[in-house]
Design an enzyme around this catalytic site. Structure first.
Site, PDB file in Angstrom:
ATOM      1  N   ASP A 199       0.840  -1.211   0.000  1.00 14.73           N
ATOM      2  CA  ASP A 199       0.000   0.000   0.000  1.00 14.73           C
ATOM      3  C   ASP A 199       0.871   1.256   0.000  1.00 14.73           C
ATOM      4  OD1 ASP A 199      -2.360   1.376  -0.023  1.00 14.73           O
ATOM      5  OD2 ASP A 199      -2.806   1.100   2.106  1.00 14.73           O
ATOM      6  N   GLY A 236       0.069   5.390  -4.313  1.00 13.11           N
ATOM      7  CA  GLY A 236      -0.558   6.654  -4.696  1.00 13.11           C
ATOM      8  C   GLY A 236       0.041   7.814  -3.913  1.00 13.11           C
ATOM      9  N   ARG A 237       0.164   7.629  -2.598  1.00 10.06           N
ATOM     10  CA  ARG A 237       0.713   8.707  -1.766  1.00 10.06           C
ATOM     11  C   ARG A 237       2.183   8.971  -2.108  1.00 10.06           C
ATOM     12  NH1 ARG A 237      -1.528   6.039   3.577  1.00 10.06           N
ATOM     13  NH2 ARG A 237      -2.070   4.452   2.030  1.00 10.06           N
ATOM     14  N   HIS A 263       2.429   3.333  -9.030  1.00  8.10           N
ATOM     15  CA  HIS A 263       2.227   1.896  -9.252  1.00  8.10           C
ATOM     16  C   HIS A 263       3.420   1.294  -9.993  1.00  8.10           C
ATOM     17  CE1 HIS A 263      -1.635   2.216  -7.511  1.00  8.10           C
ATOM     18  NE2 HIS A 263      -2.210   2.863  -8.508  1.00  8.10           N
ATOM     19  N   SER A 283      -7.553  -5.596  -5.212  1.00  6.14           N
ATOM     20  CA  SER A 283      -8.621  -6.201  -4.417  1.00  6.14           C
ATOM     21  C   SER A 283      -9.954  -6.140  -5.164  1.00  6.14           C
ATOM     22  CB  SER A 283      -8.752  -5.469  -3.072  1.00  6.14           C
ATOM     23  OG  SER A 283      -9.344  -4.195  -3.264  1.00  6.14           O
ATOM     24  N   THR A 284     -10.910  -6.940  -4.709  1.00  8.93           N
ATOM     25  CA  THR A 284     -12.241  -6.881  -5.320  1.00  8.93           C
ATOM     26  C   THR A 284     -12.867  -5.499  -5.089  1.00  8.93           C
ATOM     27  OG1 THR A 284     -13.071  -7.983  -3.308  1.00  8.93           O
ATOM     28  CG2 THR A 284     -12.824  -9.355  -5.268  1.00  8.93           C
ATOM     29  N   GLU A 285     -12.360  -4.762  -4.105  1.00  8.32           N
ATOM     30  CA  GLU A 285     -12.860  -3.402  -3.837  1.00  8.32           C
ATOM     31  C   GLU A 285     -12.185  -2.357  -4.730  1.00  8.32           C
ATOM     32  OE1 GLU A 285     -12.210  -5.696  -1.314  1.00  8.32           O
ATOM     33  OE2 GLU A 285     -14.386  -5.967  -1.296  1.00  8.32           O
ATOM     34  N   TRP A 302     -12.034  -2.104  -7.801  1.00  7.39           N
ATOM     35  CA  TRP A 302     -12.823  -1.717  -8.982  1.00  7.39           C
ATOM     36  C   TRP A 302     -13.514  -0.385  -8.755  1.00  7.39           C
ATOM     37  CZ3 TRP A 302     -11.811  -4.334 -13.240  1.00  7.39           C
ATOM     38  CH2 TRP A 302     -11.419  -5.673 -13.153  1.00  7.39           C
ATOM     39  N   ARG A 336     -12.187   2.292  -7.972  1.00  2.00           N
ATOM     40  CA  ARG A 336     -11.316   3.418  -8.366  1.00  2.00           C
ATOM     41  C   ARG A 336     -11.693   3.922  -9.767  1.00  2.00           C
ATOM     42  NH1 ARG A 336      -5.416   2.441  -5.592  1.00  2.00           N
ATOM     43  NH2 ARG A 336      -6.287   1.775  -3.595  1.00  2.00           N
ATOM     44  N   LEU A 367      10.510 -20.569  -4.568  1.00  2.00           N
ATOM     45  CA  LEU A 367       9.591 -19.634  -3.917  1.00  2.00           C
ATOM     46  C   LEU A 367       8.240 -19.723  -4.618  1.00  2.00           C
ATOM     47  CD1 LEU A 367       9.221 -16.983  -2.010  1.00  2.00           C
ATOM     48  CD2 LEU A 367       9.561 -15.730  -4.139  1.00  2.00           C
ATOM     49  N   SER A 392      -8.480  -4.991   5.106  1.00  2.00           N
ATOM     50  CA  SER A 392      -8.910  -4.737   3.723  1.00  2.00           C
ATOM     51  C   SER A 392      -9.213  -6.013   2.932  1.00  2.00           C
ATOM     52  CB  SER A 392      -7.868  -3.878   2.985  1.00  2.00           C
ATOM     53  OG  SER A 392      -7.681  -2.637   3.620  1.00  2.00           O
TER      54      SER A 392
HETATM   55  C1  IPE Z   1      -5.417  -2.826  -0.183  1.00  2.00           C
HETATM   56  O1  IPE Z   1      -5.088  -1.489  -0.374  1.00  2.00           O
HETATM   57  C2  IPE Z   1      -5.436  -3.541  -1.495  1.00  2.00           C
HETATM   58  C3  IPE Z   1      -4.135  -3.681  -2.156  1.00  2.00           C
HETATM   59  C4  IPE Z   1      -2.967  -3.326  -1.676  1.00  2.00           C
HETATM   60  C5  IPE Z   1      -4.210  -4.282  -3.468  1.00  2.00           C
HETATM   61  P1  IPE Z   1      -6.208  -0.376  -0.539  1.00  2.00           P
HETATM   62  O2  IPE Z   1      -5.481   0.914  -0.622  1.00  2.00           O
HETATM   63  O3  IPE Z   1      -7.117  -0.720  -1.645  1.00  2.00           O
HETATM   64  O4  IPE Z   1      -7.003  -0.527   0.829  1.00  2.00           O
HETATM   65  P2  IPE Z   1      -7.911   0.514   1.632  1.00  2.00           P
HETATM   66  O5  IPE Z   1      -8.859   1.131   0.640  1.00  2.00           O
HETATM   67  O6  IPE Z   1      -6.979   1.523   2.238  1.00  2.00           O
HETATM   68  O7  IPE Z   1      -8.590  -0.336   2.670  1.00  2.00           O
HETATM   69  C1  IPE Z   2      -1.525   0.221  -3.303  1.00  2.00           C
HETATM   70  O1  IPE Z   2      -1.328   1.585  -3.371  1.00  2.00           O
HETATM   71  C2  IPE Z   2      -1.785  -0.390  -4.653  1.00  2.00           C
HETATM   72  C3  IPE Z   2      -3.178  -0.813  -4.873  1.00  2.00           C
HETATM   73  C4  IPE Z   2      -4.126  -0.752  -4.001  1.00  2.00           C
HETATM   74  C5  IPE Z   2      -3.492  -1.327  -6.159  1.00  2.00           C
HETATM   75  P1  IPE Z   2      -2.550   2.594  -3.350  1.00  2.00           P
HETATM   76  O2  IPE Z   2      -2.911   2.904  -4.764  1.00  2.00           O
HETATM   77  O3  IPE Z   2      -3.656   2.109  -2.505  1.00  2.00           O
HETATM   78  O4  IPE Z   2      -1.847   3.835  -2.674  1.00  2.00           O
HETATM   79  P2  IPE Z   2      -2.514   4.878  -1.676  1.00  2.00           P
HETATM   80  O5  IPE Z   2      -3.094   4.096  -0.541  1.00  2.00           O
HETATM   81  O6  IPE Z   2      -3.555   5.617  -2.464  1.00  2.00           O
HETATM   82  O7  IPE Z   2      -1.365   5.735  -1.253  1.00  2.00           O
HETATM   83 MG    MG Z   3      -4.135   2.340  -0.530  1.00  2.00          MG
END
Ligand code: IPE
Ligand code: IPE
Ligand code: MG
Length: 253
Positions: free
Chosen positions: A28, A31-32, A45, A73-75, A77, A79, A139, A200
């Site tokens: 995670d 994005g930040r 990414h 994740s399934t969540e 989508w 975005r 692995l 998550s």
């Molecule tokens: C969890 O990260 C999913 C992945 C790293 C693929 P998210 O950024 O989607 O999780 P939330 O929204 O903070 O719970």
């Molecule tokens: C994790 O980074 C990658 C995925 C969830 C696909 P994020 O894209 O969630 O990064 P933040 O949380 O917005 O910083």
């Molecule tokens: Mg995130």
């Protein structure tokens, strides 16, 4: 194929640290990481993928046997369309560019999650990569893509029912073998980067006694030294599994 409890550790003597047998990572903060540099999220990414290559190499060196990575994740989508398409494109790029190296390094790829939802071409690529690396044993890299723990459990339940399994036959070992991680031991350590303190929807069943390690470091910056720090913390944990500490002598005997 029996389910094994997660208390197995490989020891890397050169590092003097206990290494988790099954490590899972919530990657995670891409994005930040990008936003703080004034870059588009997709750049984050891409930087995340670069880091993944380093972490996979470190895991093979340290003797981790199973690495499960949460990639989509399934969540996710939920975005915006361009970001979702960017993440799908990254999966395709990773397979195209990295498969030869992964195969040469003894990495067995497995996919956790639903293939449906990906384009037919990408589905074929994932299946071919899994098939090509099926006999590698240095692995195991479980790629959780279009993965949700609840979805996985429901898919398992549906297959158990459609296989005509009776209620009496259902136990933890059987259930385990209907999951996407069939045959693998439970997760020992979950690392979550970027500071969030939540699950998550990741490995809800398999993480039942996993140790949890959260770090504020964003995924693109989570390097080998950070991984080692996580292992050192893991080594200090007292995994009691509901029992009493193995580190203290009982005083009431
Ligand atoms: C969890 O990260 C999913 C992945 C790293 C693929 P998210 O950024 O989607 O999780 P939330 O929204 O903070 O719970
Ligand atoms: C994790 O980074 C990658 C995925 C969830 C696909 P994020 O894209 O969630 O990064 P933040 O949380 O917005 O910083
Ligand atoms: Mg995130």
């Amino acid at each position: 194929m029996a389910a094994v409890s997660g208390a197995i550790h490989a020891r890397d003597d050169s590092l003097n640290v206990n290494v988790p047998f099954h490590l899972a990572v919530i990657m995670d903060g891409n994005g930040r990481w990008a936003t703080e540099r004034g870059l588009p999220r997709q750049a984050g990414h891409r930087a995340g993928v670069e880091n993944l290559r380093r972490v996979i190499r470190a895991c093979t060196e340290f003797g981790v046997r199973i690495l499960t990575i949460y990639a989509f994740s399934t969540e996710n989508w939920a975005r915006p369309g361009p970001e979702v398409r960017g993440l799908l494109a990254i999966l395709e790029m990773v397979i195209d560019r990295e498969l030869d190296d992964l195969d040469a390094n003894g990495v067995q790829l497995r996919h956790l999650g639903r293939l449906e939802g990906l384009t037919p071409k990408l589905q074929e690529k994932v299946k071919a990569a899994v098939y090509r690396t099926r006999n590698n044993d240095r692995l195991t890299l479980n790629v959780a893509f279009n993965y949700g723990g609840r979805d996985e459990i429901l898919r398992a339940m549906r297959r158990i029912v459609s296989d005509g399994i009776s209620a009496e036959e259902i136990d933890e070992v059987l259930f385990n073998n209907y999951l996407d991680t069939a045959g693998e031991p439970d997760v020992d350590l979950i690392v979550r980067t970027a500071g969030e303190m939540r699950v998550s929807n990741f490995l809800i069943w398999q993480a039942f006694y996993a140790e949890y390690y959260a770090t504020p470091v964003y995924w693109p910056d989570f390097d080998k030294d950070e991984l080692l720090k996580a292992f050192q913390v893991f080594q200090g944990r007292d995994r009691k599994y509901g029992g009493l500490s193995t580190k203290q002598k009982p005083t009431n005997e």
